[in-house]
Design an enzyme around this catalytic site. Structure first.
Site, mmCIF file in Angstrom:
data_model
loop_
_atom_site.group_PDB
_atom_site.id
_atom_site.type_symbol
_atom_site.label_atom_id
_atom_site.label_comp_id
_atom_site.label_asym_id
_atom_site.label_seq_id
_atom_site.Cartn_x
_atom_site.Cartn_y
_atom_site.Cartn_z
ATOM 1 C CG HIS A 89 -6.025 -3.017 6.066
ATOM 2 N ND1 HIS A 89 -5.148 -2.391 5.302
ATOM 3 C CD2 HIS A 89 -5.176 -3.416 6.470
ATOM 4 C CE1 HIS A 89 -3.888 -1.474 5.799
ATOM 5 N NE2 HIS A 89 -4.293 -1.504 7.225
ATOM 6 C CG ASP A 142 -7.631 -5.719 12.437
ATOM 7 O OD1 ASP A 142 -7.528 -5.632 13.539
ATOM 8 O OD2 ASP A 142 -7.284 -4.803 11.198
ATOM 9 N NE ARG A 150 -2.844 -3.448 9.494
ATOM 10 C CZ ARG A 150 -1.662 -4.545 11.196
ATOM 11 N NH1 ARG A 150 -2.413 -5.926 11.053
ATOM 12 N NH2 ARG A 150 -1.644 -3.904 11.907
ATOM 13 C CG PHE A 194 -14.682 -2.197 4.810
ATOM 14 C CD1 PHE A 194 -15.414 -2.881 5.689
ATOM 15 C CD2 PHE A 194 -14.277 -1.267 5.737
ATOM 16 C CE1 PHE A 194 -14.823 -3.357 6.886
ATOM 17 C CE2 PHE A 194 -13.418 -2.059 6.992
ATOM 18 C CZ PHE A 194 -13.650 -2.799 7.193
ATOM 19 C CD GLU A 230 -17.374 1.426 4.347
ATOM 20 O OE1 GLU A 230 -18.586 1.051 4.352
ATOM 21 O OE2 GLU A 230 -16.459 1.557 5.434
ATOM 22 C CB SER A 257 -5.065 2.684 7.199
ATOM 23 O OG SER A 257 -5.031 1.758 7.432
ATOM 24 N NE ARG A 299 -0.423 -1.285 4.563
ATOM 25 C CZ ARG A 299 -0.635 -0.715 6.226
ATOM 26 N NH1 ARG A 299 -1.580 0.372 5.940
ATOM 27 N NH2 ARG A 299 -0.153 -0.985 6.741
#
Lengths: 329, 284
Positions: free
Chosen positions: A118, A126, A176, A92, A67, A46, A19
């Site tokens: 992610h 998570d 991530r 999402f 979203e 993020s 990312r």
């Protein structure tokens, strides 16, 4: 093309989250073209959009945790002649807003650049809710949509810049965790192309995203086992570069696909469709096998779900057996 | 386009209603109530309010209309035909194979539709995106109109956009809510209560105007007023009668998603031609 092959990356490779390359690429794309704009759904740091947001505050729009709005605002921006990058976590977007993407971007054919960060099991602690494993599958079946999964941060930067001048709807998945860097600024990248990163004659490994790094690690292990593997990196899952893959399979006669996502309908599914219609050869799909993830450290999870170099090595052995002795083995 | 008198526009509105009945009967499927109820809104937009040019659909100065409740597209097709976008005879291709007039609006087949819609709740967000784009390009003198159904307001996506548009004060976005009180499963207040609708939109940061959505002059006045308000985006709650103009359809939610059959269409056309018995003449 010859200089594209490995550059001793195994000895002293660097690691960086993919990312990060997106963040740099978006900034550059914004500098190149003033029509590039960006929207984020409360994950600006993020998803690494903050670099763009800090440099072009007037061209960055904070959408909030919404979203469905994120991608439909993107559709409207594209209707207004902009090149919108819209980012969130892949769980999402496209996880939550699939219909909005289907109707207002894909069917409506608006060149919105959807960035799902992610993705994959390596999201880690998570847990299953945030480990998006179905995004490749979901996006691959949408007409007009281009699906991208760059392999490292350097390629992600190139990919982002290329997306800004592609006039189709695009989806790019990012990860991530820091992953190994195996390309250089000189490594070629073009949307729609697959690349042979390692030449071999026994088995073809077709991999996407950061899994190509694991595949390249497996090459060494397999060399010691006496198996000569060809590795094809597939940063564009759709449209799939069937020509490059089939050419390799005509030589090796067996294929292992590797992806950090569900094996059903993802890269493995795409390759199964390709060879089923063109060149049936033994296939083994490395990926998450029709189940959800769980909490854990990224490397622990890659091992548990069978996505590390060692599992790729075992899979190649398995496919060699099948290639040599038929499907009964 | 030269301005037309209200009496002329009323005749056009009645013709559009007749076209809607004919189109739906011919198609054999589609939505009756909503399109009939929204005729005055579309006549006001296409014949008075919007800057647009049927001869030049990508005119850079045009206003933009997004039909968020895409199932009501027959009223838009019929109005566009009367406004000169295509021949009225094409209306009879509605929902037929190969037609540009798809069952729900598809921009790629008919670019003047500006967007593709049907699945509810996404039009206002697209208007927000367009509003942001126009603002970046210093084009805020162009207006973006969004027509939404009231049942559509059940969708969460609507309220995400309703928060965003005031945040950026995109005052050239005008939301028009067709408040006809019905949706597929029944009355909106039974399916999912929407009231106090005015207060809801006001509390989200909108300037709300209520209007009799079947009174053409009032609709025109309201849309004109909306252009003058720049401190907030404007939401117009247009109270309409679903099935307007056809006695047996009016206010009956069963007509939301079905077309008239041949006999019903004949009855409806007779009523519309005579303006509910006010006119007697050759058509009777």
């Amino acid at each position: 093309m010859e200089d594209l092959y490995l550059h001793d990356f195994k000895k002293d490779y660097l690691e960086e989250p993919i990312r990060k390359g997106f963040g740099r690429g978006l900034l550059k794309a914004g500098q190149i073209n003033s029509s590039v704009v960006a929207c984020c759904a409360d994950l600006t740091d993020s998803t690494q959009m903050s670099l763009f947001a800090d440099n072009f505050p007037d061209r960055f729009f904070e959408i909030g945790v919404a979203e469905q709005n994120l991608v439909t605002v993107g559709s409207g921006l594209a209707a207004g002649g902009k090149i919108p990058f819209v980012s969130s976590y892949a769980a999402f977007s496209p996880g939550r807003n699939y219909e909005q993407i289907r109707t207002t971007i894909s069917l409506n054919n608006r060149p919105v650049k959807i960035v799902g960060s992610h993705s994959g099991i390596s999201v880690g602690p998570d847990g299953a809710t945030h480990q998006m494993l179905e995004d490749i599958t979901l996006m691959r079946v949408l007409p007009n949509m281009v699906v991208l999964a760059p392999g490292d941060s350097i390629e992600a930067e190139k990919c982002t810049i290329a997306m800004a001048s592609d006039n189709r709807p695009n989806y790019m998945r990012l990860a991530r965790e820091a992953t190994g860097i195996f390309t250089t600024t000189k490594t070629p990248f073009e949307i729609g192309k697959a690349y042979v990163y390692e030449k071999g004659n026994d088995v073809t490994v077709v991999s996407t995203g950061s899994m190509t790094f694991q595949a390249l690690l497996a090459v060494d292990l397999l060399y010691k086992d006496g198996i000569d593997v060809e590795v094809i990196h597939v940063p564009t899952i759709k449209p799939l570069d069937g020509q490059t893959i089939l050419k390799s399979l005509a030589k090796t006669g067996a294929v292992v696909t590797v992806e950090e996502g569900q094996i059903n309908g993802g890269l493995g599914g795409a390759v199964a469709e390709l060879i089923g219609e063109n060149l049936p050869v033994p296939l083994f799909r490395v990926g998450v096998k029709d189940r959800f993830g769980e909490s854990g450290e990224p490397n622990q999870l890659l091992e548990h779900f069978g996505l590390d170099a060692e599992h790729i090595r075992l899979s190649v052995h398995h496919i060699m057996e099948r290639k040599n002795h038929g499907n009964k083995s | 386009m030269k301005p037309l008198s209200y009496s002329r526009l009323e005749v056009i509105a009645d013709d559009i209603r007749q076209d809607i009945i004919k189109m739906l009967e011919h198609a054999g499927s589609g939505h009756s109530a909503g399109p009939l109820g929204e005729v005055e809104i579309y006549v006001a937009l296409y014949f008075v309010i919007m800057k647009h040019d049927p001869e030049k659909i990508d005119w850079p100065e045009r206003d933009i209309l997004i039909q968020s409740n895409g199932h009501c597209v027959p009223v838009r097709y019929a109005t566009m035909a009367h406004a000169g976008y295509f021949d009225r005879s094409e209306l009879m291709t509605l929902r037929k194979f190969g037609s540009r007039l798809q069952g729900h609006p598809e921009r790629l087949r008919l670019p003047a539709l500006e967007s593709t819609s049907g699945p509810l709740g996404s039009g206002l967000s697209q208007a927000a995106g367009l509003g942001l784009a126009l603002r970046l390009d210093n084009q805020t003198h162009r207006y973006i109109y969004v027509v939404m159904g009231d049942g559509e307001l059940d969708e969460g996506n609507v309220w995400e956009a309703a928060m965003l548009i005031p945040k950026y004060n995109l005052h050239n976005v005008v939301a028009i809510i067709d408040r006809n009180n019905i949706q597929i499963d029944g009355l909106t207040e039974n399916v999912m209560p929407l009231e106090d609708l005015k207060l809801k939109w006001q509390s989200f940061g909108w300037h709300v105007i209520e209007v009799d959505g079947n009174n053409l002059e009032s609709v025109v006045d309201t849309l004109t007023m909306a252009k003058a308000i720049t401190d907030k985006p404007v939401a117009i709650i247009a109270y309409t009668i679903p099935g307007k103009g056809v006695d047996f359809m009016e206010n009956d939610y069963h007509w939301h998603g079905v077309p008239p059959n041949h006999e019903q269409a004949k009855l409806a056309l007779k009523e519309l031609r005579s303006l509910k018995g006010k006119i007697t003449g050759e058509h009777n």
